[in-house]
Design an enzyme around this catalytic site. Structure first.
Site, PDB file in Angstrom:
ATOM      1  N   CYS A 164      19.477  46.393  -2.176  1.00 36.40           N
ATOM      2  CA  CYS A 164      20.394  45.813  -1.186  1.00 36.40           C
ATOM      3  C   CYS A 164      20.633  46.720   0.005  1.00 36.40           C
ATOM      4  O   CYS A 164      21.375  46.351   0.928  1.00 36.40           O
ATOM      5  CB  CYS A 164      21.716  45.455  -1.859  1.00 36.40           C
ATOM      6  SG  CYS A 164      21.498  44.310  -3.243  1.00 36.40           S
ATOM      7  N   HIS A 304      30.021  47.540   2.877  1.00 32.88           N
ATOM      8  CA  HIS A 304      29.014  46.864   2.044  1.00 32.88           C
ATOM      9  C   HIS A 304      29.673  45.821   1.158  1.00 32.88           C
ATOM     10  O   HIS A 304      29.091  44.752   0.925  1.00 32.88           O
ATOM     11  CB  HIS A 304      28.274  47.902   1.199  1.00 32.88           C
ATOM     12  CG  HIS A 304      27.258  47.331   0.276  1.00 32.88           C
ATOM     13  ND1 HIS A 304      26.078  46.770   0.729  1.00 32.88           N
ATOM     14  CD2 HIS A 304      27.233  47.215  -1.084  1.00 32.88           C
ATOM     15  CE1 HIS A 304      25.367  46.347  -0.313  1.00 32.88           C
ATOM     16  NE2 HIS A 304      26.037  46.598  -1.422  1.00 32.88           N
ATOM     17  N   GLU A 315      33.586  51.927  -3.187  1.00 32.20           N
ATOM     18  CA  GLU A 315      33.489  52.052  -1.733  1.00 32.20           C
ATOM     19  C   GLU A 315      34.863  52.293  -1.117  1.00 32.20           C
ATOM     20  O   GLU A 315      35.005  53.100  -0.193  1.00 32.20           O
ATOM     21  CB  GLU A 315      32.845  50.807  -1.130  1.00 32.20           C
ATOM     22  CG  GLU A 315      32.603  50.942   0.366  1.00 32.20           C
ATOM     23  CD  GLU A 315      31.827  49.780   0.962  1.00 32.20           C
ATOM     24  OE1 GLU A 315      31.389  49.897   2.121  1.00 32.20           O
ATOM     25  OE2 GLU A 315      31.670  48.747   0.280  1.00 32.20           O
ATOM     26  N   LYS A 333      30.520  39.855   3.838  1.00 35.10           N
ATOM     27  CA  LYS A 333      30.044  39.058   2.709  1.00 35.10           C
ATOM     28  C   LYS A 333      31.071  38.033   2.246  1.00 35.10           C
ATOM     29  O   LYS A 333      30.729  37.114   1.500  1.00 35.10           O
ATOM     30  CB  LYS A 333      29.624  39.974   1.554  1.00 35.10           C
ATOM     31  CG  LYS A 333      28.381  40.804   1.868  1.00 35.10           C
ATOM     32  CD  LYS A 333      27.955  41.648   0.674  1.00 35.10           C
ATOM     33  CE  LYS A 333      26.726  42.479   0.987  1.00 35.10           C
ATOM     34  NZ  LYS A 333      27.000  43.603   1.893  1.00 35.10           N
ATOM     35  N   HIS A 338      25.985  37.572  -0.269  1.00 36.52           N
ATOM     36  CA  HIS A 338      25.173  38.789  -0.367  1.00 36.52           C
ATOM     37  C   HIS A 338      23.694  38.429  -0.250  1.00 36.52           C
ATOM     38  O   HIS A 338      23.107  37.860  -1.166  1.00 36.52           O
ATOM     39  CB  HIS A 338      25.459  39.483  -1.693  1.00 36.52           C
ATOM     40  CG  HIS A 338      24.868  40.860  -1.797  1.00 36.52           C
ATOM     41  ND1 HIS A 338      24.181  41.465  -0.768  1.00 36.52           N
ATOM     42  CD2 HIS A 338      24.857  41.755  -2.833  1.00 36.52           C
ATOM     43  CE1 HIS A 338      23.786  42.659  -1.153  1.00 36.52           C
ATOM     44  NE2 HIS A 338      24.190  42.855  -2.392  1.00 36.52           N
ATOM     45  N   PHE A 397      21.004  48.738  -5.914  1.00 40.06           N
ATOM     46  CA  PHE A 397      20.592  49.109  -7.271  1.00 40.06           C
ATOM     47  C   PHE A 397      19.588  50.262  -7.175  1.00 40.06           C
ATOM     48  O   PHE A 397      18.759  50.318  -6.274  1.00 40.06           O
ATOM     49  CB  PHE A 397      19.929  47.924  -7.972  1.00 40.06           C
ATOM     50  CG  PHE A 397      20.897  46.886  -8.492  1.00 40.06           C
ATOM     51  CD1 PHE A 397      22.266  47.019  -8.346  1.00 40.06           C
ATOM     52  CD2 PHE A 397      20.411  45.757  -9.141  1.00 40.06           C
ATOM     53  CE1 PHE A 397      23.137  46.064  -8.834  1.00 40.06           C
ATOM     54  CE2 PHE A 397      21.280  44.789  -9.628  1.00 40.06           C
ATOM     55  CZ  PHE A 397      22.640  44.941  -9.482  1.00 40.06           C
TER      56      PHE A 397
END
Length: 412
Positions: A164, A304, A315, A333, A338, A397
């Site tokens: 991502c 993010h 975060e 998002k 996403h 990831f």
């Protein structure tokens, strides 16, 4: 110490569930209206909703008609966004030196739908039934390759795959191609069209997706106490990057500057972030040093924030610690869902637009106090604000962290 010189962002191309184009996407994100809806492609699955592209979205524009038939949707999205970005930048493909133009497109998955369909054909009907176009349609490097082909680009064409963070990694890579002198112009960003029964089932089995089927429009809710997972999305974003002197020489005023980049790896867990965001803080500090900025110089953070319990908490902790002066924070998002490998590029483009318009979009579905209550969230409606410097966070990831620093003017 300042790192490589800043580069100019001279063109944008955006294709998202909020709209086919940069302007409609920006307007809907600023309105804060979530794009999540029931998705007939996912009928019968435990999670049957997504943020999908609008039916009127014209994928593949800019590609010759004789070649669009062989392109998968993710390739068409990248080609469309690239065509729009080149037009927006005022570039003439007939007159540029194509050997000095590069392409870097992040893609986390490629066309998984093609792999799934062809695997079923192999099992059901044997090898002769498998399409000869399987590989060129499905490979994750093909968005970059087909963009170069459609625009006649002969410089380097590269694909970044950091899950991502792929789109953000592409922009960081593109900046290096410019500052090294290898390219004069680079089209960089991300594309992903991975809303498919297989990906949805896999993410659901991991517990990563929101299951808020009773309130689909409220399912993607970054930083909210009620968040329960992300909503799958799709789309593409391409940014045209040039050295500042080259943009000035052709009389092009930059929309913003990519002033600094930082990257790190958590080395903590395959899919979970470090609980305190230690790795992402390294990337943020690198980006600031690279741009010659102090933490207090950052006016805005494009987070993010995927709407997952662990990711948003990590975060939030990192931003609070690294930027204690309280810059505004938004999380697109909530509106867009996403888009995996495209997300970092889409959000980088939105950060550029925030600087250009001096307007911070709201985080959708953050109705009350955030679960982690120390950040300066923008909610309810877009907020006018002086934004001279902003960062865009992207994590993936594998523990990938990429932070991009954008400014309204060249750093001193």
């Amino acid at each position: 110490m300042t790192g490589a010189p800043a580069v100019a962002v001279t063109g944008l191309g955006l294709i998202t569930p909020a709209g086919d184009g940069t302007r409609p996407t920006w307007e809907e994100v600023c309105r804060g209206r979530p794009a999540a809806a029931a998705d007939p492609r996912l009928s019968g699955l435990p999670v049957d909703f997504s943020c999908s592209l609008q039916e009127a979205t014209a994928l593949g524009r800019g590609a010759p008609a004789r070649s669009s038939w062989r392109m998968s949707p993710v390739v068409k999205a990248a080609v469309s966004a690239s065509h729009d970005a080149v037009v927006d930048a005022g570039l003439d493909t007939a007159s540029w030196d194509a050997t000095r133009v590069g392409v870097v497109v992040g893609c986390g998955i490629g066309d998984l739908t093609q792999w799934r369909i062809q695997a079923l054909r192999l099992v059901d009907k044997g090898p002769i039934s498998v399409s000869p176009l399987t590989m060129p349609m499905a490979l994750p490097n093909m968005p970059a390759g087909e963009v170069a082909l459609s625009l006649g680009i002969h410089g380097p064409s590269l694909a970044t795959a950091t899950a991502c963070a792929s789109g953000a990694s592409a922009l960081m890579t593109a900046r290096g191609l410019l500052t090294s002198g290898l390219c004069d112009i680079v089209l960089a960003g991300g594309a992903e069209m991975a809303v498919d029964p297989l990906t949805m089932a896999a993410f659901h089995r991991m517990g990563a997706l929101s299951t808020r089927s009773h309130d689909i429009s409220g399912a993607s809710r970054p930083f909210s106490p009620e968040r329960d997972g992300f909503v799958m999305s799709e789309g593409a974003a391409i940014l045209v990057l040039e050295r500042t002197r080259d943009a000035a020489a052709r009389g092009r005023r930059p929309r913003a500057y990519l002033a600094g980049c930082g990257a790190s790896t958590d080395a903590y867990h395959p899919t979970s972030p470090h609980p305190q965001g230690a790795g992402s803080e390294i990337a943020l500090c690198q980006a600031l040093r690279d741009a010659g900025l102090a933490p207090a110089d950052i006016d805005h953070v494009n987070a993010h924030a995927t709407s997952t319990p662990l990711g948003d908490a990590a975060e939030a902790a990192m931003i609070s610690r690294a930027l204690p002066h309280g810059p505004t924070v938004t999380a697109p998002k909530g509106v867009l869902g996403h888009a995996l490998g495209a997300a970092g590029a889409i959000e980088a483009a939105l950060t550029v637009l925030t600087i250009e318009h001096q307007l911070v979009p709201p985080t959708a579905n953050l109705d009350g106090a955030a679960a982690e209550g120390t950040l300066n969230h923008v909610t309810d409606k877009a907020r006018p604000q002086r934004v001279a410097a902003a960062i865009s966070n992207s994590f993936g990831f594998g523990g990938h962290n990429v932070v991009l620093a954008f400014t309204s003017d060249l750093p001193a």
